[in-house]
Design an enzyme around this catalytic site. Structure first.
Site: not given
Length: 172
Positions: A9, A31-33, A121, A124
């Site tokens: 993570d 996601g990560v954001d 990238s 998603v």
């Protein structure tokens, strides 16, 4: 520069800077954001809103990077970069390359030495993992930077395996 791979993570990394695979709004997402905004808390969102009100009224363009506080993350800064959406009909690899190069430039401006990267990238936005790994690792390896460790934090065993295989080929 040392390149390391970690399965885990990105929001748990004790580093100088965490790179966020942001969307152009800079206001959080999935996601990560989303994970970075949730764990980092309102301080990150407040700085992102200030950036949108000033320098990036139209959003952060793909391939560029900008830093904010890391809020409650165990890092000092978040470097937000917007990756391109993958398209078979158009080569956008220069934009993905730019995400990593620009993130390292921002890291240098902050005097960050250890930087954690996601696979920009490759979620998603649909970029094939093998190609995303090749671009990421080759770009970081070739960069002229004062960063001493680029840590790729990969969510899931498959992403880790692909990055490991690509890194082995590059080292080959």
């Amino acid at each position: 520069m040392e390149i390391t791979l970690v399965q885990g993570d990105i929001t748990e990394q004790r580093v100088d800077a965490v790179v966020n695979a942001a969307n152009s709004s800079l206001l959080g997402g999935g996601g990560v954001d989303g994970a970075i905004h949730r764990r980092g808390g309102p301080e990150i969102l407040a700085e992102c809103r200030a950036l949108r009100a000033d320098r990036y009224a139209g959003g952060l363009p793909a391939g560029q990077a900008v830093a904010t506080t890391a809020g409650r993350l165990p890092a000092r800064w978040v470097i937000h970069t917007v990756g391109p959406v993958y398209a078979k009909s158009e080569d956008r690899s220069h934009l993905l390359t730019s995400c990593y190069a620009e993130s390292l430039k921002v890291a240098d401006s902050l005097a960050a030495r250890v930087v954690a990267f996601p696979a920009v990238s490759a979620g998603v936005y649909g970029w094939p993992m093998d190609d995303a790994a090749r671009i990421a690792l080759a770009t970081v390896r070739a960069a002229g930077t004062r960063v001493t460790e680029a840590r790729f934090v990969l969510f899931g065993a498959e992403a880790y395996r692909v990055f490991s295989d690509v890194l082995a080929r590059l080292d080959g």
